[in-house]
Scaffold this active site. Structure first.
Site, PDB file in Angstrom:
ATOM      1  N   ASP A 263       0.009  -4.298  -3.834  1.00 57.09           N
ATOM      2  CA  ASP A 263      -1.195  -3.465  -3.857  1.00 57.09           C
ATOM      3  C   ASP A 263      -0.848  -2.008  -3.562  1.00 57.09           C
ATOM      4  O   ASP A 263      -1.425  -1.369  -2.675  1.00 57.09           O
ATOM      5  CB  ASP A 263      -2.218  -3.996  -2.846  1.00 57.09           C
ATOM      6  CG  ASP A 263      -3.617  -4.111  -3.453  1.00 57.09           C
ATOM      7  OD1 ASP A 263      -3.752  -4.031  -4.686  1.00 57.09           O
ATOM      8  OD2 ASP A 263      -4.583  -4.297  -2.681  1.00 57.09           O
TER       9      ASP A 263
ATOM     10  N   SER B  23       0.839  -1.197   0.000  1.00 53.49           N
ATOM     11  CA  SER B  23       0.000   0.000   0.000  1.00 53.49           C
ATOM     12  C   SER B  23       0.878   1.254   0.000  1.00 53.49           C
ATOM     13  O   SER B  23       1.628   1.482  -0.944  1.00 53.49           O
ATOM     14  CB  SER B  23      -0.959  -0.045   1.195  1.00 53.49           C
ATOM     15  OG  SER B  23      -1.968   0.920   1.062  1.00 53.49           O
TER      16      SER B  23
ATOM     17  N   HIS C 206      -7.646  -5.617  -0.285  1.00 56.41           N
ATOM     18  CA  HIS C 206      -6.420  -4.919   0.120  1.00 56.41           C
ATOM     19  C   HIS C 206      -5.809  -5.543   1.378  1.00 56.41           C
ATOM     20  O   HIS C 206      -4.597  -5.570   1.539  1.00 56.41           O
ATOM     21  CB  HIS C 206      -6.749  -3.446   0.364  1.00 56.41           C
ATOM     22  CG  HIS C 206      -5.553  -2.542   0.363  1.00 56.41           C
ATOM     23  ND1 HIS C 206      -4.602  -2.537  -0.639  1.00 56.41           N
ATOM     24  CD2 HIS C 206      -5.144  -1.589   1.257  1.00 56.41           C
ATOM     25  CE1 HIS C 206      -3.672  -1.627  -0.373  1.00 56.41           C
ATOM     26  NE2 HIS C 206      -3.970  -1.052   0.771  1.00 56.41           N
TER      27      HIS C 206
END
Length: 432
Positions: free
Chosen positions: A299, A276, A354
């Site tokens: 991600d 992330s 996620h």
């Protein structure tokens, strides 16, 4: 309230909102939802047992703080550490979400307080030749212990992994030490029989910094991603010193013998990995430090990066995405890193969300996990196994490792029923 990068907080906020309505009733529901024999962070699958220890060099906020995962000697005496090191990490999430600390601490401790990391605290290092090195960067609102399934797996396969805890106020909480004031020293008991490095220090907690009312997000996140990259580089520098035999003083005074790591790391084979916000951090670190030979972005949340960063990154990058998180604008920024001469690969894991990368996904039962979006449709162990194997194959390819990780080369190209080559997101030509 939540940016695209703030998925950890969003997940925990859902847990809190669900549980606070009637604590005894809903905690009972969570217990039923979690009454599953395989709950817990999965053990590493590689040939080595895994040890872990914490390192803080320079007690100030500008120092280096990380959890180190490494191949270790097997021992009956070693214990596994708590997944959440102390209540302050949950307090940081509670403060950010403007929820009651005492209630949230009780809920979080009930749900997650008993879980352990799949590694042995301060276990003796086992040297099997020189270990390649990975620096790992956590996501927004996370901290150094939340990705233990990934870090422990890499260590079990022979890597030394430093999971950085960032001090840019993007972690839910972290800490450093300050010098005691003269009055604090004067008020202490004079009856101490021994002195230590920490006797003159006081622990200071640093909590997540939320956007202020009316504040633009990009300047804050861009400043943070630059600091985060610097912290990843600093962690690599500290490991370089340790590898060279430089005597280090760990402020945390663990039992681990750091001298055993001398000449044990192959620092010509170093990579950076992140999830992330940590994915963006990995890209920024590649831009700033050529010692990182490749990067893996799990991600990735691309928003914090300057446009001028993209053409300056010269190393191979592997994007491993979830199916449900990505959107066209974010993918189009990944595509800016496409190159005809440098390998840039992308795969998407079907049925993932996620939170399929942090450890949260293993610690809730199936229906509860899906309800609060900690789990996708795929078995989380299958998902993390695919991600880890694809990561290992990519690392072998670009670090020049003499391992058997190339058996998973097809995964790099999305060749598996649970993978998509590239992305599931449709891009308009104007967005590319």
């Amino acid at each position: 309230m939540f940016s695209h990068g703030g998925q950890v907080q969003l997940a925990v906020k859902r847990i809190y909102d669900w549980a606070k309505t009637d604590q005894r009733y809903t905690l009972g529901l969570f217990a039923m939802g979690n009454s599953c024999s395989n709950l817990g962070i999965p053990p590493a699958k590689g040939p080595n047992a895994v040890g872990c220890t914490d390192f803080m060099m320079d007690h100030t906020a500008k120092g280096s703080f990380f959890r180190l995962y490494y191949p270790c000697q097997e021992t009956d005496k070693a214990e596994k550490p708590d997944w959440v090191p102390s209540k302050e990490y949950f307090n940081g999430l509670a403060d950010f979400m403007k929820i009651n600390r005492s209630v949230s601490e009780r809920i979080f401790n009930y749900l997650f307080g008993s879980y352990k990391i799949p590694a042995y605290v301060d276990a003796p290092f086992k040297c099997n030749g020189k270990c390649p090195v990975i620096i790992f960067s956590h996501g927004l609102g996370a901290f150094r212990t939340l990705y233990s399934a990934i870090c422990a797996e890499l260590a079990s396969q022979g890597f030394i992994v430093a999971s950085v805890e960032h001090r840019d106020q993007s972690a839910s909480a972290t800490y450093y030490f300050r010098e005691k004031t003269e009055s604090e020293r004067a008020n202490e008991s004079l009856a101490k029989t021994s002195a230590s490095a920490q006797d003159s220090l006081v622990k200071e907690w640093m909590y997540y910094r939320a956007l202020r009312h009316g504040e633009s997000e990009f300047p804050l996140r861009n400043k943070q991603v630059k600091q985060r990259a610097d912290e990843c580089i600093l962690a690599l520098d500290k490991l370089t010193e340790i590898n060279s035999g430089v005597a280090v003083q760990n402020v945390l005074q663990t039992q681990f013998d750091w001298t055993t790591l001398e000449n044990s790391m192959d620092l010509c084979r170093a990579a950076v990995v992140g999830h992330s916000f940590g994915g963006a951090t990995a890209i920024e670190a590649l831009c700033k430090e050529v010692k990182f030979k490749c990067g893996i972005a799990l991600d990735a949340w691309m928003f914090p990066l300057d446009d001028e960063t993209f053409p300056r990154v010269k190393q191979p990058i592997f994007f491993i995405n979830s199916e449900k998180f990505q959107w066209a604008g974010n993918i189009s920024r990944m595509k800016k890193l496409d190159s005809a001469v440098i390998q840039r690969k992308m795969i998407t894991i079907r049925g993932t969300v996620h939170q399929s990368f942090p450890d949260f996904t293993f610690l809730t039962g199936n229906w509860i996990g899906k309800l609060i979006k900690l789990k996708g449709e795929i078995d989380p162990e299958i998902a993390i196994d695919l991600s880890n194997k694809a990561t290992l194959a990519f690392l072998q390819r670009h670090l020049g490792l003499e391992k058997n990780f190339n058996q998973w080369d097809p995964l790099i190209n999305g060749e598996d029923d649970n993978l998509i080559q590239g992305t599931n997101v449709t891009l308009l030509q104007s967005a590319i």
